[in-house]
Design an enzyme around this catalytic site. Structure first.
Site, PDB file in Angstrom:
ATOM      1  N   ASP A 146       0.820  -1.226   0.000  1.00  0.00           N
ATOM      2  CA  ASP A 146       0.000   0.000   0.000  1.00  0.00           C
ATOM      3  C   ASP A 146       0.846   1.266   0.000  1.00  0.00           C
ATOM      4  OD1 ASP A 146      -2.019  -1.920   0.460  1.00  0.00           O
ATOM      5  OD2 ASP A 146      -1.898  -1.634   2.622  1.00  0.00           O
ATOM      6  N   GLU A 185     -11.057  -0.787  -3.304  1.00  0.00           N
ATOM      7  CA  GLU A 185     -10.360  -0.005  -2.294  1.00  0.00           C
ATOM      8  C   GLU A 185      -9.245   0.800  -2.953  1.00  0.00           C
ATOM      9  OE1 GLU A 185      -9.007  -3.126   0.228  1.00  0.00           O
ATOM     10  OE2 GLU A 185      -7.385  -3.737  -1.110  1.00  0.00           O
TER      11      GLU A 185
END
Length: 966
Positions: free
Chosen positions: A364, A530
């Site tokens: 991420d 997401e």
């Protein structure tokens, strides 16, 4: 469980070539793709440890005979069907839904896995390529909580295998990256090694997937209370469908076979099972489908001299030979010849693997740039259930070499409302404060995920929780409050984006730690899961996100475009996804950065760690991101190489100074630097500048004219500019040169003075006030102002020169006195005394009293009847209080102008030395007088220049001063 009866006698195996010749036509009619040669042909050495082998040569009945000699006979459940296998017969399964009562399968007797620390399950399979997901080719284990299974087509649409002792949530996963090719015989093998905690899946003898840190051993799947070890063709989950296709030569070994042994068992005689090289950074990537081998080598490797070694089936050969030194800077080919004469060409290439860019397991990544430095803020990965608690910050000057600044925020110690799930941060800066947005939750109790914000005065942290509570608490909106992103528009307005399952967008307040809930918008494009990220380029806003689950190797990045930071958005499609030929899987949860001063864009993202990674073992890398002529993002090419180092140019703050003087430029560059400049419209025509060192980021600029200049610092492809304001500098003058001696009235006088201007581009002019009531212009040439004047009247004149540049700045200089005399103006005599004032006698300034004087000065004719060039006469001066007694010895010049007389000469004090003197006297009774005679004298030491005596020119003379007409 079927009874273990003696199997029917099988016909003797034919020699390999004979069997293949007889079966070739039939096999070619059934499969698409290359033939697979069976591994159990006569004369080949079998790997040891075979526990179970089903060759499916039965043509009926309920018992499947174990050919391993261990008596592990299985049972055909329901009515079996048979087909033509790779060699001999095969078990054909029609498949069907979980509710089917006719779909056949095989039950494997219990006890096969008992006590095993490792296992290999290998079989030939011809799948019918059904689109029905979660068919299990086989499943070993007691139930749906403990198992080892392989599926040709799971929910992720890939060939998939897993082992677990804790249900599907705890699976150690092996994903082949694509569905098992249907309609053709393929060999699938899975090995589990309890000692090394490693599981490997092979397709046609070539490694297709690997899992590390596998906590389960085969013996964990044994349950003495069950009547089965597992099934062929049936799942251990009651809701899953039955397998549709054929299997042949199903084997179980009591240990994990080596890559060479698996290759031998697969019968892929012309295959390359593996490639090794000391310079490898990770294991070689062997693409058996396309006959391609990629060698990911370490940085600094010389690609022109590499000697890879290859794992082959015993009896096979490769040309050039294994270990031959070759130039692999470009793809080359090798030819493998199997022991059966099969030949296959393999393409081999080496690639310098600069990825992952962050060492270790991180996911991420949020990438940003502040000044000339890139910063990365990732999730710390490698924890079950993504249960990490710490955030690190990394910095880089070139996107390649990164420095770990350590933990910048630690949930638990630093945050009261979260001690777990430190996920997906992002950062933004405003007015020197850095705002760090992050996700977190509690490890126990209410484990809902919240969104928080922390602050620091440095991008390297440490960060402190700004609110003491979540910025967005779990449950405030649907979905999870995770995966934040902040975009700051050109006008300074900041926007916050977040969400898993749903996407939320809202303007942030100026404090950067709050927002108006009434302004929250929702946007959920198709495929959205997401990882929202927003940026702007060329007036277009880009909204990006990740699709599928992060545990899915099909995790990928898509985007939409809009005309504002809050949309509306137009979905454009997927721009980043896996590349199985390079072992790249699970590419997603990205961020984007532009190299300052360029239109070069880069995308940072995570992928499954290479090799053997999965959804909790991910690594971070960077690749180029490009746009087409319409501003749409081109497909990103994921690489092992990552990117080459970039340079960032930062020209520093605007600067100012004066023309002709160095002006400091405080630039910085992460690579080679080069400066250039451009004059503005307000700079003079022909203005030029120079750099003290045009290749140093910190340098100085000197310009030859005032005005505004734009300086550009270039480093690599990066360019940055600064404004330099150059003020005008006034010109300067040197000593004014006038005649060294007296000149006669009516004689032309030439005056010159050196003139300079730090602004070399300035045009200079000059003018002279001659101090006789007239002013005239001079000429400036070659750095000298020259002017000429003819004085008509005698006098002592001190001309003043004024030099001006073309910007209006001036400088003045006063010349040495010009003595103009007139021989016919008369002569002077005088005598008497003055009251010597305090300060006149420099040896003792306090002394005062009478000082007497006497003088006579005139021009006389010489023997030829003409006046001498210098006057004659005598001058005495005595100041008794100071015992000063001066007498002249020679005159230099005499000027008589009306009632004023000035003359100069030399003399002695006390009859010794050489002293200069100048007398200024006035006859008060002349036409221009005021009735008062005056006398002043200045005496100095010619050798040292020290002043001996000087009184004021206005001091009254007692006695007489008389100017006589000639």
């Amino acid at each position: 469980m079927p009874s273990r009866t003696t199997p029917p006698r099988r016909l003797p195996r034919l020699p390999r070539l004979s069997r293949l010749a007889l079966a070739a036509a039939a096999v070619l009619s059934l499969v698409a793709g290359p033939l697979v040669t069976p591994a159990h042909a006569a004369g080949e050495t079998e790997p040891s440890g075979l526990l179970l082998r089903y060759t499916f040569d039965e043509t009926g009945g309920t018992v499947i005979h174990d050919a391993s000699g261990h008596g592990n006979d299985g049972g055909y459940e329901r009515t079996p069907a048979f087909g033509r296998g790779v060699e001999g017969g095969s078990f054909a399964m029609s498949g069907g839904p979980s509710s089917s009562t006719t779909a056949p399968y095989v039950k494997i007797p219990n006890g096969v896995l008992k006590g095993l620390g490792g296992v290999t399950v290998a079989t030939y399979v011809k799948w019918n390529a059904s689109t029905t997901v979660n068919q299990w080719l086989y499943g070993l284990g007691p139930d749906s909580t403990k198992y080892l299974f392989t599926s040709p087509y799971n929910g992720g649409k890939t060939l998939y295998s897993a082992i677990t002792a804790g249900g599907w949530q705890a699976e150690s996963k092996l994903s082949g990256g694509a569905a098992l090719p249907g309609g053709a015989w393929k060999h699938v093998a899975v090995t589990v090694d309890g000692d090394s905690r490693t599981a490997v899946m092979y397709l046609d003898g070539i490694e297709a997937a690997r899992a590390t840190d596998v906590p389960v051993t085969p013996s964990d799947l044994y349950d003495a209370t069950k009547d089965h070890t597992g099934y062929i063709g049936k799942s251990l989950y009651a809701a899953d469908p039955y397998f549709a296709g054929e299997v042949d030569d199903f084997r179980i070994y009591d240990h994990a076979l080596s890559a060479t042994e698996v290759l031998r068992v697969s019968g892929n005689t012309a295959a390359v099972g593996a490639a090794t090289l000391p310079e490898l950074k990770v294991p070689a990537i062997v693409d058996g489908t396309n006959g391609r081998i990629v060698l990911p080598v370490k940085e600094g490797t010389d690609l022109s001299r590499l000697a890879p070694a290859f794992t082959l089936v015993p009896g096979a050969s490769i040309s050039p030979a294994s270990g031959t030194v070759r130039d692999l800077s470009e793809p080359v080919t090798y030819t493998v010849t199997g022991s059966d004469g099969a030949r296959r060409t393999w393409t081999v290439e080496a690639r310098v693997m600069r990825s992952p860019v962050l060492p270790g397991l991180y996911a991420d990544p949020n990438i940003a740039v502040f000044g000339d430095t890139f910063w990365m803020y990732p999730t710390t990965d490698g924890f079950a259930g993504w249960s990490g608690t710490q955030f690190h910050a990394f910095s880089s000057k070139d996107l390649v070499h990164w420095t770990d600044h350590g933990v910048v925020l630690d949930l638990g110690p630093d945050v009261t409302w979260a001690d777990n799930s430190a996920w997906a941060p992002t950062i933004a800066e405003r007015n020197g404060t850095y705002y760090f947005y992050f996700s977190g939750g509690m490890a126990t109790g209410d484990t809902g995920k919240h969104l928080g914000v922390a602050m620091s005065d440095s991008p390297a942290g440490p960060f402190k929780d700004a609110l003491g509570k979540p910025l967005v608490a779990a449950g405030t909106y649907s979905g999870q409050m995770i995966d934040s992103d902040v975009f700051v528009d050109d006008d300074g307005q900041a926007y916050l984006y977040w969400g898993n399952g749903n996407s939320y967008q809202v303007p942030l307040n100026d404090d950067m730690v709050s927002f108006d809930p009434a302004k929250v918008k929702t946007y959920k494009p198709s495929g959205y899961n997401e990882g929202s990220f927003v940026f702007k380029r060329g007036g277009i806003y880009y909204f990006m996100w990740s699709e599928n689950d992060t545990r899915d190797e099909n995790y990928q990045v898509a985007y939409a475009t809009g005309a504002s930071p809050l949309g509306p958005w137009i979905k454009r499609g997927v721009i980043l996804q896996k590349d199985l030929s390079l072992g790249i899987r699970g590419t997603g949860h990205h961020s984007v950065v532009r190299v300052p001063g360029t239109d070069d864009w880069y995308i940072a993202y995570h992928r499954f760690a290479v090799p053997g990674g999965d959804g909790t073992h991910r690594e971070t890398t960077i690749d180029r991101m490009e746009f087409d002529e319409n501003g749409l993002i081109k497909k990103v090419v994921p690489t092992l190489e990552s990117v080459a180092p970039v340079s960032v140019a930062n020209a520093g703050p605007d600067a100012e100074g004066r023309e002709g003087s160095p002006i400091r430029l405080a630039g910085s560059a992460t690579g080679a630097a080069k400066w250039s400049y451009a004059p503005g419209e307000d700079a003079g025509s022909g203005a030029t500048c120079s750099f003290s060192d045009p290749t140093a980021a910190e340098t100085a600029l000197t310009c030859d004219d005032d005005g505004t200049y734009t300086v550009t610092l270039t480093s690599g492809r990066s360019r940055d500019t600064a404004k330099v304001t150059v003020a005008n500098a006034a010109p300067k003058t040197g000593d004014v040169v006038t005649p060294t001696g007296p000149v006669e009235a009516g004689t032309r006088v030439t005056l010159s003075v050196p003139v300079t201007d730090r602004g070399a581009n300035d045009v200079l002019t000059c003018a002279v006030d001659w101090k006789d009531g007239t002013t005239s212009s001079g000429a400036v040439d070659g750095g000298t102002c020259t002017a000429r004047r003819t004085y008509a009247k005698p006098g002592v004149y001190e001309p003043v020169v004024t030099v001006a540049d073309d910007d209006g700045a001036t400088a003045t200089a006063t010349g040495r006195p010009v003595v103009v005399y007139d021989r016919d103006a008369g002569f002077v005599t005088g005598g008497g005394w003055i009251d010597s004032p305090a300060g006149a006698y420099r040896a003792n300034p306090a002394l005062t009293g009478q000082a007497t004087f006497g003088f006579a000065a005139r021009y006389v004719k010489n023997a030829s009847g003409k006046d001498h060039a210098v006057p004659i006469g005598d001058t005495t001066f005595s100041f008794q209080a100071g015992r000063l007694s001066f007498r002249s010895t020679a005159y230099d010049w005499l000027v008589v102008a009306g009632g004023e007389v000035r003359y100069r000469g030399i003399g002695t004090i006390g009859g010794a030395g050489r002293y200069g003197f100048e007398v200024v006297a006035r006859d008060g009774n002349t036409g221009d007088g005021d009735g008062v005679d005056r006398f002043a004298v200045r005496i100095w030491d010619e050798r040292t220049g020290d002043l001996i005596y000087q009184n004021g020119a206005g001091d009254v003379a007692h006695g007489s001063v008389v100017v006589h007409a000639k």
